[in-house]
Design a protein around this motif. Structure first.
Motif, short mmCIF file in Angstrom:
data_model
loop_
_atom_site.label_atom_id
_atom_site.label_comp_id
_atom_site.label_asym_id
_atom_site.label_seq_id
_atom_site.Cartn_x
_atom_site.Cartn_y
_atom_site.Cartn_z
N MET A 63 0.77 -1.27 0.09
CA MET A 63 -0.11 0.06 -0.03
C MET A 63 0.97 1.16 -0.05
O MET A 63 1.76 1.16 0.68
CB MET A 63 -1.00 -0.03 1.12
N LYS A 64 0.66 2.33 -0.90
CA LYS A 64 1.23 3.61 -0.84
C LYS A 64 1.13 4.31 0.39
O LYS A 64 0.04 4.39 0.83
CB LYS A 64 0.82 4.22 -2.00
N LYS A 65 2.31 4.64 1.04
CA LYS A 65 2.19 5.44 2.13
C LYS A 65 2.57 6.79 2.21
O LYS A 65 3.40 7.15 1.08
CB LYS A 65 3.11 4.65 3.31
N SER A 66 2.43 7.66 2.93
CA SER A 66 2.86 8.99 3.15
C SER A 66 4.37 9.09 3.42
O SER A 66 4.61 8.12 4.33
CB SER A 66 2.24 9.96 3.98
N ILE A 67 4.88 10.08 2.78
CA ILE A 67 6.43 10.24 3.35
C ILE A 67 6.46 11.04 4.62
O ILE A 67 5.81 12.21 4.56
CB ILE A 67 7.26 10.83 2.08
N VAL A 68 7.34 10.47 5.45
CA VAL A 68 7.39 11.07 6.82
C VAL A 68 8.50 12.13 6.57
O VAL A 68 9.87 11.68 6.37
CB VAL A 68 7.71 10.08 7.90
N LYS A 69 8.24 13.33 7.25
CA LYS A 69 9.35 14.35 7.35
C LYS A 69 9.74 14.83 8.55
O LYS A 69 10.55 15.57 8.78
CB LYS A 69 9.07 15.43 6.08
N ASP A 70 8.91 14.09 9.83
CA ASP A 70 9.16 14.52 10.98
C ASP A 70 10.66 14.12 11.39
O ASP A 70 10.84 12.98 11.48
CB ASP A 70 8.27 14.16 12.06
N ILE A 71 11.59 15.30 11.66
CA ILE A 71 12.90 15.32 12.23
C ILE A 71 13.08 14.11 13.48
O ILE A 71 13.85 13.44 13.55
CB ILE A 71 13.45 16.35 12.21
N LEU A 72 12.20 14.39 14.33
CA LEU A 72 12.20 13.59 15.70
C LEU A 72 11.68 12.27 15.38
O LEU A 72 12.48 11.29 16.12
CB LEU A 72 11.05 14.32 16.51
N PHE A 73 10.87 11.81 14.48
CA PHE A 73 10.81 10.62 14.27
C PHE A 73 11.55 9.98 13.55
O PHE A 73 12.10 8.72 13.80
CB PHE A 73 9.32 10.33 13.47
N LEU A 74 12.13 10.67 12.63
CA LEU A 74 13.41 10.09 11.54
C LEU A 74 14.57 9.71 12.40
O LEU A 74 15.45 8.95 12.14
CB LEU A 74 13.50 10.87 10.32
N GLY A 75 14.69 10.46 13.40
CA GLY A 75 15.95 10.26 14.40
C GLY A 75 15.89 9.17 15.15
O GLY A 75 16.92 8.95 15.77
N GLN A 76 14.86 8.61 15.37
CA GLN A 76 14.76 7.73 16.55
C GLN A 76 15.27 6.19 15.68
O GLN A 76 15.51 5.96 14.55
CB GLN A 76 13.06 7.33 16.56
N LYS A 77 15.74 5.36 16.78
CA LYS A 77 16.53 4.08 16.42
C LYS A 77 15.51 3.14 15.84
O LYS A 77 14.63 3.11 16.38
CB LYS A 77 17.27 3.61 17.57
N SER A 78 15.91 2.54 14.75
CA SER A 78 14.92 1.41 14.32
C SER A 78 15.33 0.21 14.93
O SER A 78 16.39 0.01 15.34
CB SER A 78 15.04 1.43 12.73
N GLN A 79 14.27 -0.70 14.90
CA GLN A 79 14.23 -1.97 15.03
C GLN A 79 14.86 -2.98 14.16
O GLN A 79 14.78 -2.61 13.04
CB GLN A 79 13.16 -2.47 15.85
N GLU A 80 15.30 -4.22 14.59
CA GLU A 80 15.84 -5.24 13.68
C GLU A 80 14.51 -5.65 12.55
O GLU A 80 13.31 -5.69 13.15
CB GLU A 80 16.19 -6.42 14.35
N ALA A 81 14.49 -5.87 11.40
CA ALA A 81 13.78 -6.49 10.69
C ALA A 81 13.74 -7.97 10.69
O ALA A 81 14.94 -8.55 10.44
CB ALA A 81 13.89 -5.66 9.10
N LYS A 82 12.66 -8.45 10.60
CA LYS A 82 12.52 -10.14 10.74
C LYS A 82 11.70 -10.45 9.42
O LYS A 82 11.10 -9.81 8.77
CB LYS A 82 11.72 -10.06 12.08
N PRO A 83 11.71 -11.85 9.46
CA PRO A 83 10.97 -12.29 8.21
C PRO A 83 9.48 -12.02 8.24
O PRO A 83 8.86 -11.87 7.23
CB PRO A 83 11.18 -13.88 8.57
#
Length: 70
Positions: free
Chosen positions: A1-21
């Motif tokens: 599904m097409k999603k909106s592009i996030v431009k919030d610097i605070l959100f983008l600066g947060q650490k991401s979690q591991e991607a799993k199967p």
């Protein structure tokens, strides 16, 4: 599904979690969103569509390459 592009610097600066199967459906969302923005970008990270997972998609000529980082 097409999603909106996030431009919030605070959100983008947060650490991401591991991607799993079980996150494979994320690849489809990344592909749909990249295809909708082909004139604006050549790749996206999962956090750019609001998902804090270590995954990216890159457009290489006519193919999309999805990379998951565990």
């Amino acid at each position: 599904m097409k999603k909106s592009i996030v431009k919030d610097i605070l959100f983008l600066g947060q650490k991401s979690q591991e991607a799993k199967p079980e996150d494979r459906t994320l690849a489809l969302d990344l592909q749909d969103t990249l295809n909708a923005h082909l004139l604006e970008c050549v790749g996206l990270a999962a956090n750019m569509i609001g998902v804090k997972k270590r995954a990216i998609i890159i457009r290489m000529e006519s193919e999309n390459l999805v990379l998951f980082n565990p």
